[in-house]
Structure formats: C-alpha cells, structure tokens
Design a protein around this motif. Structure first.
Motif, PDB file in Angstrom:
ATOM      1  N   ILE A  61       0.838  -1.198   0.000  1.00  0.00           N
ATOM      2  CA  ILE A  61       0.000   0.000   0.000  1.00  0.00           C
ATOM      3  C   ILE A  61       0.876   1.252   0.000  1.00  0.00           C
ATOM      4  O   ILE A  61       0.610   2.217  -0.719  1.00  0.00           O
ATOM      5  CB  ILE A  61      -0.961   0.005   1.209  1.00  0.00           C
ATOM      6  CG1 ILE A  61      -1.876  -1.217   1.183  1.00  0.00           C
ATOM      7  CG2 ILE A  61      -1.762   1.295   1.253  1.00  0.00           C
ATOM      8  CD1 ILE A  61      -2.762  -1.315  -0.032  1.00  0.00           C
ATOM      9  N   THR A  62       1.929   1.225   0.802  1.00  0.00           N
ATOM     10  CA  THR A  62       2.878   2.342   0.819  1.00  0.00           C
ATOM     11  C   THR A  62       3.498   2.524  -0.565  1.00  0.00           C
ATOM     12  O   THR A  62       3.599   3.644  -1.071  1.00  0.00           O
ATOM     13  CB  THR A  62       3.978   2.088   1.866  1.00  0.00           C
ATOM     14  OG1 THR A  62       3.370   1.879   3.140  1.00  0.00           O
ATOM     15  CG2 THR A  62       4.947   3.241   1.947  1.00  0.00           C
ATOM     16  N   LEU A  63       3.877   1.422  -1.197  1.00  0.00           N
ATOM     17  CA  LEU A  63       4.460   1.487  -2.533  1.00  0.00           C
ATOM     18  C   LEU A  63       3.438   1.974  -3.564  1.00  0.00           C
ATOM     19  O   LEU A  63       3.784   2.724  -4.481  1.00  0.00           O
ATOM     20  CB  LEU A  63       5.025   0.125  -2.939  1.00  0.00           C
ATOM     21  CG  LEU A  63       6.301  -0.276  -2.205  1.00  0.00           C
ATOM     22  CD1 LEU A  63       6.608  -1.750  -2.430  1.00  0.00           C
ATOM     23  CD2 LEU A  63       7.469   0.588  -2.656  1.00  0.00           C
ATOM     24  N   LYS A  64       2.183   1.562  -3.408  1.00  0.00           N
ATOM     25  CA  LYS A  64       1.143   2.015  -4.332  1.00  0.00           C
ATOM     26  C   LYS A  64       1.009   3.534  -4.270  1.00  0.00           C
ATOM     27  O   LYS A  64       0.878   4.200  -5.308  1.00  0.00           O
ATOM     28  CB  LYS A  64      -0.185   1.350  -3.985  1.00  0.00           C
ATOM     29  CG  LYS A  64      -1.319   1.739  -4.894  1.00  0.00           C
ATOM     30  CD  LYS A  64      -2.591   1.015  -4.500  1.00  0.00           C
ATOM     31  CE  LYS A  64      -3.729   1.392  -5.425  1.00  0.00           C
ATOM     32  NZ  LYS A  64      -4.946   0.671  -5.105  1.00  0.00           N
ATOM     33  N   LYS A  65       1.046   4.103  -3.062  1.00  0.00           N
ATOM     34  CA  LYS A  65       0.977   5.555  -2.907  1.00  0.00           C
ATOM     35  C   LYS A  65       2.179   6.229  -3.566  1.00  0.00           C
ATOM     36  O   LYS A  65       2.048   7.269  -4.211  1.00  0.00           O
ATOM     37  CB  LYS A  65       0.904   5.929  -1.428  1.00  0.00           C
ATOM     38  CG  LYS A  65      -0.420   5.582  -0.782  1.00  0.00           C
ATOM     39  CD  LYS A  65      -0.432   5.972   0.680  1.00  0.00           C
ATOM     40  CE  LYS A  65      -1.753   5.641   1.323  1.00  0.00           C
ATOM     41  NZ  LYS A  65      -1.825   6.059   2.719  1.00  0.00           N
ATOM     42  N   GLN A  66       3.349   5.620  -3.411  1.00  0.00           N
ATOM     43  CA  GLN A  66       4.556   6.174  -4.036  1.00  0.00           C
ATOM     44  C   GLN A  66       4.469   6.112  -5.553  1.00  0.00           C
ATOM     45  O   GLN A  66       4.905   7.037  -6.247  1.00  0.00           O
ATOM     46  CB  GLN A  66       5.797   5.439  -3.528  1.00  0.00           C
ATOM     47  CG  GLN A  66       6.110   5.690  -2.076  1.00  0.00           C
ATOM     48  CD  GLN A  66       7.276   4.847  -1.580  1.00  0.00           C
ATOM     49  OE1 GLN A  66       7.905   4.110  -2.334  1.00  0.00           O
ATOM     50  NE2 GLN A  66       7.573   4.956  -0.295  1.00  0.00           N
ATOM     51  N   VAL A  67       3.908   5.020  -6.080  1.00  0.00           N
ATOM     52  CA  VAL A  67       3.738   4.877  -7.530  1.00  0.00           C
ATOM     53  C   VAL A  67       2.820   5.977  -8.054  1.00  0.00           C
ATOM     54  O   VAL A  67       3.115   6.629  -9.063  1.00  0.00           O
ATOM     55  CB  VAL A  67       3.194   3.474  -7.898  1.00  0.00           C
ATOM     56  CG1 VAL A  67       2.650   3.443  -9.323  1.00  0.00           C
ATOM     57  CG2 VAL A  67       4.260   2.412  -7.715  1.00  0.00           C
TER      58      VAL A  67
END
Length: 110
Positions: A61-67
C-alpha cells in the motif's frame, strides 16, 4: 444463492436481530469511495482497512501511494533526461509493489 451466501445472510440477520449491528462507527453514512479495493478480495480490503485504522500499512500500500505520486510527478516533467530518470524510478517502484503483492498472495496461499 450459494450455500455460503445463505449462511452469511443468516448470520447477518441474527446479528441484526440481536442488536449487534447497531451503533457501529459510520452507521447511517454512505460507504467511503475505495476505488483501489476493486483489485483485491473483500477479505483483503477489510484487512487493509483494519490495518490502516490501526496506523499500520502493508508495504504494498505504501508502494502504491509512491507509484501514484511518481506518476503525477512524471506527468509534470518536460525535460527528456528528467523524464527518463523519473520513468526509471517509477519502474522500480512498480516492480517492488508487484513483488510485495506477490509475496502477500504466496503467504495467504501457504
């Protein structure tokens, strides 16, 4: 209606009759928009929501926000060299997100 749906429906009716569904947080309000939930199962979405409410977010989820943030940043760039570097960073984030999602799926199967 499948047997599983009938059991779930009976359990919900019983809980409502016993008053267990009254006074819950958000009662009477529309469900929040969660367009990202269409890509996960209902159980995963509920798990993510519980974790988010507890202040703990899974890595994917953290990576999705960064993407999403990197995609927005990339859309603002006009210099070719900057766009190339931003695209490289976006690809890295997307790869890490896919790996985190796959790790979760493998863990849940296991």
């Amino acid at each position: 209606m499948s047997w599983l749906n009938r059991i779930a429906e009976r359990m919900m009716l019983k809980a409502r009759a016993e008053g267990q569904l009254s006074g819950l947080k958000g009662e009477g309000q529309p469900l929040p928009e969660r367009p990202g939930d269409v890509f996960v199962t209902a159980a995963e979405a509920a798990g993510f929501r519980i974790m988010a409410e507890a202040g703990a977010l899974p890595e994917e989820i953290t990576l999705k926000k960064q993407v999403l943030a990197q995609q927005a940043h990339l859309a603002t760039l006009t210099d070719a060299a900057e766009r190339k570097a931003a695209m490289r960073h976006l690809a890295d984030l997307q790869m890490r997100q896919a790996m985190a999602e796959e790790a979760r799926r493998a863990f849940l199967k296991g």
